[in-house]
Design a protein around this motif. Structure first.
Motif, PDB file in Angstrom:
ATOM      1  N   TRP A 103     161.938   8.803  22.918  1.00  0.00           N
ATOM      2  CA  TRP A 103     162.572  10.085  23.198  1.00  0.00           C
ATOM      3  C   TRP A 103     161.535  11.096  23.668  1.00  0.00           C
ATOM      4  CZ3 TRP A 103     160.026  13.572  20.324  1.00  0.00           C
ATOM      5  CH2 TRP A 103     159.428  13.145  19.116  1.00  0.00           C
ATOM      6  N   GLU A 104     162.019  12.225  24.198  1.00  0.00           N
ATOM      7  CA  GLU A 104     161.185  13.365  24.520  1.00  0.00           C
ATOM      8  C   GLU A 104     162.035  14.620  24.458  1.00  0.00           C
ATOM      9  OE1 GLU A 104     159.829  12.256  28.474  1.00  0.00           O
ATOM     10  OE2 GLU A 104     161.167  13.744  29.342  1.00  0.00           O
ATOM     11  N   TYR A 105     161.405  15.711  24.059  1.00  0.00           N
ATOM     12  CA  TYR A 105     162.075  16.999  23.978  1.00  0.00           C
ATOM     13  C   TYR A 105     161.223  18.069  24.651  1.00  0.00           C
ATOM     14  CZ  TYR A 105     165.015  14.831  20.401  1.00  0.00           C
ATOM     15  OH  TYR A 105     165.889  14.001  19.726  1.00  0.00           O
ATOM     16  N   TRP A 106     161.914  18.986  25.303  1.00  0.00           N
ATOM     17  CA  TRP A 106     161.256  20.103  25.982  1.00  0.00           C
ATOM     18  C   TRP A 106     161.677  21.422  25.337  1.00  0.00           C
ATOM     19  CZ3 TRP A 106     157.856  19.791  30.101  1.00  0.00           C
ATOM     20  CH2 TRP A 106     157.766  18.563  30.766  1.00  0.00           C
ATOM     21  N   GLY A 107     160.750  22.377  25.363  1.00  0.00           N
ATOM     22  CA  GLY A 107     161.092  23.732  24.994  1.00  0.00           C
ATOM     23  C   GLY A 107     161.701  24.455  26.187  1.00  0.00           C
ATOM     24  N   GLN A 108     162.118  25.688  25.959  1.00  0.00           N
ATOM     25  CA  GLN A 108     162.805  26.437  27.003  1.00  0.00           C
ATOM     26  C   GLN A 108     161.831  27.165  27.917  1.00  0.00           C
ATOM     27  OE1 GLN A 108     162.306  27.585  24.009  1.00  0.00           O
ATOM     28  NE2 GLN A 108     161.610  29.681  24.326  1.00  0.00           N
ATOM     29  N   GLY A 109     160.572  27.246  27.523  1.00  0.00           N
ATOM     30  CA  GLY A 109     159.556  27.867  28.355  1.00  0.00           C
ATOM     31  C   GLY A 109     159.240  29.291  27.963  1.00  0.00           C
ATOM     32  N   THR A 110     158.001  29.684  28.211  1.00  0.00           N
ATOM     33  CA  THR A 110     157.564  31.063  27.974  1.00  0.00           C
ATOM     34  C   THR A 110     156.701  31.490  29.159  1.00  0.00           C
ATOM     35  OG1 THR A 110     156.484  32.557  26.395  1.00  0.00           O
ATOM     36  CG2 THR A 110     155.503  30.381  26.644  1.00  0.00           C
ATOM     37  N   GLN A 111     156.919  32.716  29.621  1.00  0.00           N
ATOM     38  CA  GLN A 111     156.232  33.202  30.817  1.00  0.00           C
ATOM     39  C   GLN A 111     154.834  33.694  30.477  1.00  0.00           C
ATOM     40  OE1 GLN A 111     157.344  33.378  34.173  1.00  0.00           O
ATOM     41  NE2 GLN A 111     155.220  34.005  34.554  1.00  0.00           N
ATOM     42  N   VAL A 112     153.877  33.253  31.286  1.00  0.00           N
ATOM     43  CA  VAL A 112     152.504  33.750  31.209  1.00  0.00           C
ATOM     44  C   VAL A 112     152.164  34.349  32.573  1.00  0.00           C
ATOM     45  CG1 VAL A 112     150.074  33.122  31.010  1.00  0.00           C
ATOM     46  CG2 VAL A 112     151.759  32.118  29.448  1.00  0.00           C
ATOM     47  N   THR A 113     151.760  35.603  32.565  1.00  0.00           N
ATOM     48  CA  THR A 113     151.393  36.279  33.797  1.00  0.00           C
ATOM     49  C   THR A 113     149.992  36.847  33.655  1.00  0.00           C
ATOM     50  OG1 THR A 113     153.701  36.874  34.237  1.00  0.00           O
ATOM     51  CG2 THR A 113     152.000  38.052  35.469  1.00  0.00           C
ATOM     52  N   VAL A 114     149.114  36.461  34.560  1.00  0.00           N
ATOM     53  CA  VAL A 114     147.733  36.937  34.545  1.00  0.00           C
ATOM     54  C   VAL A 114     147.534  37.826  35.771  1.00  0.00           C
ATOM     55  CG1 VAL A 114     145.303  36.323  34.424  1.00  0.00           C
ATOM     56  CG2 VAL A 114     147.021  34.790  33.434  1.00  0.00           C
ATOM     57  N   SER A 115     147.251  39.090  35.519  1.00  0.00           N
ATOM     58  CA  SER A 115     147.079  40.031  36.617  1.00  0.00           C
ATOM     59  C   SER A 115     145.622  40.077  37.052  1.00  0.00           C
ATOM     60  CB  SER A 115     147.544  41.423  36.187  1.00  0.00           C
ATOM     61  OG  SER A 115     146.741  41.903  35.135  1.00  0.00           O
TER      62      SER A 115
END
Length: 116
Positions: A103-115
């Protein structure tokens, strides 16, 4: 059913640091590895770092070696990604992934922004 929830994303300036965490809920059997992926706008999702559950062996994509550190806990519930010396090219949505024998499971994601 296993659910993964990421946290720790945000906006940071070049050279800054962020720490991402991924918490798993539910019953996890035969865990093989935990990893972090990212997807930049207009690009395919790529593997950033991975840690093997049994022996702790880690893998990093070349662009993050020496800057990012992945770690997991023995309870198989949390994986973190410490990101230092961040660059604009690190910008993207970061996803955690748990992989087991079948099996495998994924998270929903989190945004990373580097200015810059």
């Amino acid at each position: 059913q296993v659910q993964l929830r990421e946290s720790g994303g945000g906006l940071v300036q070049t050279g800054g640091s962020l720490r991402l965490s991924c918490a798993a809920s539910g019953s996890i059997a035969r865990l093989s590895s935990m990893g972090w992926y990212r997807q930049a706008p207009g690009k395919e999702r790529e593997l950033v770092a991975r840690i093997s559950y049994d022996d702790g062996i880690t893998y990093y994509t070349d662009s993050v070696k020496g800057r990012f550190t992945i770690s997991g806990d023995n309870s198989k519930t949390t994986v973190t990604l410490q990101m230092n010396s961040l660059k604009p090219e690190d910008t993207g949505v970061y996803y955690c992934k748990f992989v087991g024998s079948w099996w495998e499971y994924w998270g929903q994601g989190t945004q990373v922004t580097v200015s810059s």
